[in-house]
Structures are given as C-alpha cells and as structure tokens.
Design a protein around this motif. Sequence first.
Motif, PDB file in Angstrom:
ATOM      1  N   ASP A 379       0.684  -1.140   0.062  1.00 30.21           N
ATOM      2  CA  ASP A 379      -0.234   0.003  -0.045  1.00 30.21           C
ATOM      3  C   ASP A 379       0.835   1.064  -0.142  1.00 30.21           C
ATOM      4  O   ASP A 379       0.220   2.464   0.043  1.00 30.21           O
ATOM      5  CB  ASP A 379      -0.892   0.059   1.284  1.00 30.21           C
ATOM      6  CG  ASP A 379      -2.131   1.111   1.134  1.00 30.21           C
ATOM      7  OD1 ASP A 379      -2.675   1.042  -0.060  1.00 30.21           O
ATOM      8  OD2 ASP A 379      -2.375   1.807   2.006  1.00 30.21           O
ATOM      9  N   ASN A 380       2.196   1.097  -0.029  1.00 25.68           N
ATOM     10  CA  ASN A 380       3.153   2.340   0.173  1.00 25.68           C
ATOM     11  C   ASN A 380       4.107   2.435  -0.841  1.00 25.68           C
ATOM     12  O   ASN A 380       5.495   2.269  -0.513  1.00 25.68           O
ATOM     13  CB  ASN A 380       3.705   2.355   1.459  1.00 25.68           C
ATOM     14  CG  ASN A 380       2.709   2.967   2.514  1.00 25.68           C
ATOM     15  OD1 ASN A 380       2.273   4.005   2.534  1.00 25.68           O
ATOM     16  ND2 ASN A 380       2.054   1.970   3.353  1.00 25.68           N
ATOM     17  N   TRP A 381       3.971   2.159  -2.136  1.00 23.52           N
ATOM     18  CA  TRP A 381       4.965   1.931  -3.046  1.00 23.52           C
ATOM     19  C   TRP A 381       5.604   3.309  -3.371  1.00 23.52           C
ATOM     20  O   TRP A 381       6.654   3.254  -3.983  1.00 23.52           O
ATOM     21  CB  TRP A 381       4.432   1.650  -4.572  1.00 23.52           C
ATOM     22  CG  TRP A 381       4.020   0.093  -4.872  1.00 23.52           C
ATOM     23  CD1 TRP A 381       3.139  -0.709  -4.160  1.00 23.52           C
ATOM     24  CD2 TRP A 381       5.155  -0.662  -5.567  1.00 23.52           C
ATOM     25  NE1 TRP A 381       3.419  -1.891  -4.733  1.00 23.52           N
ATOM     26  CE2 TRP A 381       4.561  -2.070  -5.277  1.00 23.52           C
ATOM     27  CE3 TRP A 381       6.180  -0.374  -5.990  1.00 23.52           C
ATOM     28  CZ2 TRP A 381       5.416  -3.078  -6.038  1.00 23.52           C
ATOM     29  CZ3 TRP A 381       6.981  -1.359  -7.021  1.00 23.52           C
ATOM     30  CH2 TRP A 381       6.262  -2.704  -6.790  1.00 23.52           C
ATOM     31  N   THR A 408       5.180  11.571  -6.483  1.00 24.60           N
ATOM     32  CA  THR A 408       4.486  11.111  -5.363  1.00 24.60           C
ATOM     33  C   THR A 408       3.730  12.005  -4.652  1.00 24.60           C
ATOM     34  O   THR A 408       2.879  11.638  -3.486  1.00 24.60           O
ATOM     35  CB  THR A 408       5.828  10.787  -4.210  1.00 24.60           C
ATOM     36  OG1 THR A 408       6.650  11.906  -4.007  1.00 24.60           O
ATOM     37  CG2 THR A 408       6.622   9.502  -4.929  1.00 24.60           C
ATOM     38  N   ASN A 411       0.277  12.693  -7.516  1.00 28.32           N
ATOM     39  CA  ASN A 411      -0.809  11.579  -7.702  1.00 28.32           C
ATOM     40  C   ASN A 411      -1.793  11.160  -6.456  1.00 28.32           C
ATOM     41  O   ASN A 411      -1.045  11.318  -5.301  1.00 28.32           O
ATOM     42  CB  ASN A 411      -0.026  10.299  -8.044  1.00 28.32           C
ATOM     43  CG  ASN A 411       0.536  10.385  -9.574  1.00 28.32           C
ATOM     44  OD1 ASN A 411       0.360  11.538 -10.061  1.00 28.32           O
ATOM     45  ND2 ASN A 411       0.841   9.482 -10.234  1.00 28.32           N
ATOM     46  N   SER A 412      -2.740  10.894  -6.809  1.00 18.92           N
ATOM     47  CA  SER A 412      -3.580  10.590  -5.438  1.00 18.92           C
ATOM     48  C   SER A 412      -3.232   9.076  -4.721  1.00 18.92           C
ATOM     49  O   SER A 412      -3.194   8.896  -3.483  1.00 18.92           O
ATOM     50  CB  SER A 412      -5.282  10.572  -5.643  1.00 18.92           C
ATOM     51  OG  SER A 412      -5.278   9.689  -6.787  1.00 18.92           O
ATOM     52  N   LYS A 413      -2.848   8.233  -5.462  1.00 19.70           N
ATOM     53  CA  LYS A 413      -2.213   6.953  -5.244  1.00 19.70           C
ATOM     54  C   LYS A 413      -1.034   6.498  -5.967  1.00 19.70           C
ATOM     55  O   LYS A 413      -1.191   6.354  -7.153  1.00 19.70           O
ATOM     56  CB  LYS A 413      -3.468   5.935  -5.177  1.00 19.70           C
ATOM     57  CG  LYS A 413      -2.995   4.600  -4.729  1.00 19.70           C
ATOM     58  CD  LYS A 413      -3.065   4.980  -3.122  1.00 19.70           C
ATOM     59  CE  LYS A 413      -2.483   3.301  -2.434  1.00 19.70           C
ATOM     60  NZ  LYS A 413      -2.468   3.605  -0.989  1.00 19.70           N
ATOM     61  N   ILE A 414       0.105   6.111  -5.132  1.00 18.98           N
ATOM     62  CA  ILE A 414       1.247   5.695  -5.911  1.00 18.98           C
ATOM     63  C   ILE A 414       1.202   4.092  -5.662  1.00 18.98           C
ATOM     64  O   ILE A 414       0.853   3.675  -4.454  1.00 18.98           O
ATOM     65  CB  ILE A 414       2.498   6.312  -5.289  1.00 18.98           C
ATOM     66  CG1 ILE A 414       2.365   7.777  -5.452  1.00 18.98           C
ATOM     67  CG2 ILE A 414       3.627   5.482  -5.949  1.00 18.98           C
ATOM     68  CD1 ILE A 414       2.425   8.025  -6.841  1.00 18.98           C
ATOM     69  N   ASN A 415       1.231   3.302  -6.740  1.00 22.21           N
ATOM     70  CA  ASN A 415       1.182   1.731  -6.482  1.00 22.21           C
ATOM     71  C   ASN A 415       2.023   1.400  -7.533  1.00 22.21           C
ATOM     72  O   ASN A 415       2.929   1.999  -8.299  1.00 22.21           O
ATOM     73  CB  ASN A 415      -0.344   1.453  -6.894  1.00 22.21           C
ATOM     74  CG  ASN A 415      -0.582   1.694  -8.067  1.00 22.21           C
ATOM     75  OD1 ASN A 415      -0.139   2.138  -9.210  1.00 22.21           O
ATOM     76  ND2 ASN A 415      -2.079   2.111  -8.323  1.00 22.21           N
ATOM     77  N   SER A 418       1.711   2.718 -11.231  1.00 18.36           N
ATOM     78  CA  SER A 418       2.311   4.266 -11.488  1.00 18.36           C
ATOM     79  C   SER A 418       3.482   4.152 -11.384  1.00 18.36           C
ATOM     80  O   SER A 418       4.142   4.995 -12.098  1.00 18.36           O
ATOM     81  CB  SER A 418       1.283   5.116 -10.452  1.00 18.36           C
ATOM     82  OG  SER A 418       1.884   4.819  -9.054  1.00 18.36           O
TER      83      SER A 418
END
Length: 448
Positions: A379-381, A408, A411-415, A418
């Motif tokens: 959950d924390n790429w 980082t 973006n709303s979410k880094i995975n 992305s």
Amino acid sequence: MNLTSLQAISPIDGRYRKTTEGLAAYFSEEALIKYRVFVEIEYFISLCETNLPGLENFDKNQYTALRNIHEKFSESDALEIKETEKVTNHDVKAVEYFIKNKFDSLSLQEFKEFIHFGLTSQDINNTAIPYSIKLALAESYYPAITTLITKIEALATEWKDIPMLAHTHGQPASPTKLGKEFLVFADRLNIQLENLKSIPNSAKFGGATGNFNAHHIAYPEVNWVSFSNHFVNEILGLTRAQHTTQIEHYDQFAAQCDALKRINNIIIDLDRDIWTYISKNYFKQKIKAGEIGSSAMPHKVNPIDFENAEGNAGIANALFEFFAAKLPISRLQRDLTDSTVLRNIGVPFGHTLIAIHSTLRGLNKILLNEAALHADLDDNWAVVAEAIQTVLRRENFPNPYEALKELTRTNSKINAASIAEFIEGLAVEEGVKAQLRTITPFNYTGIF
C-alpha cells in the motif's frame, strides 16, 4: 508479622511477589542484617590474619565456627538482633552485641572487643549494602536481563528476512527488515549491560570520619590503608574508596543507577515499539483460555504485558534518578539522609525485574502477522521513490529528486502501476530502466 500478599502496601511484596521474592535475599531487613554480620565476622578474621597484637593467640581452627555465624544465619537470629535493637536503638550496635554473644557461646570471650574494632557503623553499612547489590546484580538482575536479550536476539534471527515498512516521524519510510529492528534493541542492551558491569561496587572502610583515627591510635605500626584495601577489595570483592568522609560518597552507585536507568529506557522504547506494531496489526497475540482483555468488549486482546513493563520501568527509573541525584550529596562529613534512602534500594530493582519479566512474557506471546506487513508495504509504493531518485542521481539525470517529488505528491495514489509507468517514461538507457523495474517495497531493504 504474618504478612500476606493481600495485605502488602507495595505491589512488589503483594501482586508481583512471585516475580520479586528472590530479591528478599539481598534487600530485605533480614538480608541487610545478615550481610552486616558477614562483614563483621570477615573483618575479625582478617584482623586475626594480620597477627594483630592481642589476636596472635587466636585459634584459627575457630574460623569455621565463626563463619557459621553468617553462613547459617537464620530468621530467628535476625529477630534476636531486632529485639536487641529495641534497647540500643542502634541497628549496627545490635549486630555487634549479637556476635559478642556468639563469642561467649564459643568460649572466645577474651577476643570480644576486637569485634567492630575501630569501626563506625558506616564501615559496616557501606560494605554490606554494596556487597548485597553486587550479589543482586550477579545472581538476579544479570540472568534476567540476559534472558531478555537472548529472546530478542532469537526473534531477530527468526525474522531476519521479513521485510517491513519503516516509519519515521510516524510516516511511511524506506523499508527495513523486522529482524534488524530487533537487533537494534539487542545491540543497545548489550552495550549498556557491559557499561553497567564495568562500574565498580564501591565501598567505604576507614573509621569514624574516614581517616582510621581509632585504628591508628591503637596500632600506629599497622598499615591500615593496605589492610583495608586488601579486606574490601580481595576478601569482599568490592572496590574501596580511598578518601571518604564518614560515609561512602555513592558516586559509583549513582553511576550504577544511571546505567540501570538507561537499560530500562531501552526496554521502554522496545515496549512502545512492540505496542505500536500490535496496534498496526503487524503482530497478533496468543490467546490464553479463560483470559479476558476487556470487561466490556469481548473481542479485545490487549498488549498488557508491554504496558505493564513500561509502567514498572518508569517507576524504577524515577527512583534510580532520585538515588543518583540525592545519595552523593551529604552535609559536611555526613548527615543521616542516606540511611533511610538506602533502605529503599530494593524497590527499583523490584520494579525493574517486573518490567523485564513482563516484556519477556509479552515477547513470548506475540505472533507475526506477515500478511499485514505485506499489505502495508504493498500500500506504500511511494517509498521506492528514494531508490529511484538515487539511481537517477548516479546516472546524472537532471533533477531526479524533484521529479520523484512531483510524482509522489501529486498523484492521489502511488502503486506498482504508477511507478512502472513513471520508469517507462524516463529518458535513460534500457539497462537503467531494467534495474529500476526490479525495485519494490519488498526488496528495497538495505544490507541487513
């Protein structure tokens, strides 16, 4: 006095008696009396060994009978001394009278006045108490703290390959290994334990005001400094302070208190970290049949062992800090404030033992929840941004830190997707991209 654990004022002698009862052999009133008797007997024997005039005819075959006085010291002996103290109103003088009575029973009356010869009470207290501390450390504290360190090291080995998201400032940070984080505490404890062991058990032995006045006036031909150094250092296994007032200056004991406090601080740090890992679900706890976590919430299994340890280590540290600050200070050649304070030295040792045992009990109950650690990493790429920008720095890529910062933080979410997309868009050689593609939160864990 028929005191039960339900009637004890202190939880050390009540609720936690099973954990601390072994300390009674070092810090109880009976123990203090016994070690006073021990010092008095060994002092008398040492005087005999010097062939001091007046003792040259003492039958050395009596040494065994003399040593039996302290080696076979009983509760009834302690009670006898306490009864005498009611009359003398002086605890060390009561010990002297007790030994003189023993000499009577051994037909050694002619040598009685060499008991406590030239001494003041503090020559006995300031050797008996350091001796008891020395034994308490060697026989109780060191085995307990070593067991805790061994457990921490075992967990470090067991979990040496388990990746875990690190947290600095409470925020996700570069991943680490769970085993390495346990090694941090093992290393810290080992270093501070060695520091503690290096501090001498200092003792005072020099007469009423530390100058051997009475000894010297009676036997000026005897080198009393050499005699006392041998007695304290070799016979008792302590370290004699060379220049003192009526009392030991307690500087070394203060250092021991500070060292014990530092070790307790490390234990508190460990307890809080494990508590937090449990709250993050990194660890679950073994469930014991019939045990209740909350009187209202049936689902709860609370990290009570780590909380108990933290509280007890905190109480111990408050007392250790007070001892270290107070005991080295005494008005002129002495005041009596050290006497009542010293009677409490077993208390922080007791709370420290409770903290050690509670931490150990907690560590024996935790169960690794590897799925939770894996999920947190996945959950924390964003944490691989450090790795990517560092490789790009190596390649002299323009403004790599800023590029990863923009990625980082916007973006709303880094995975994984992305990050992969970002790598593919980089104007770098394919070999560099190939390296960057291998980096994940699960393998970016350094060299430990």
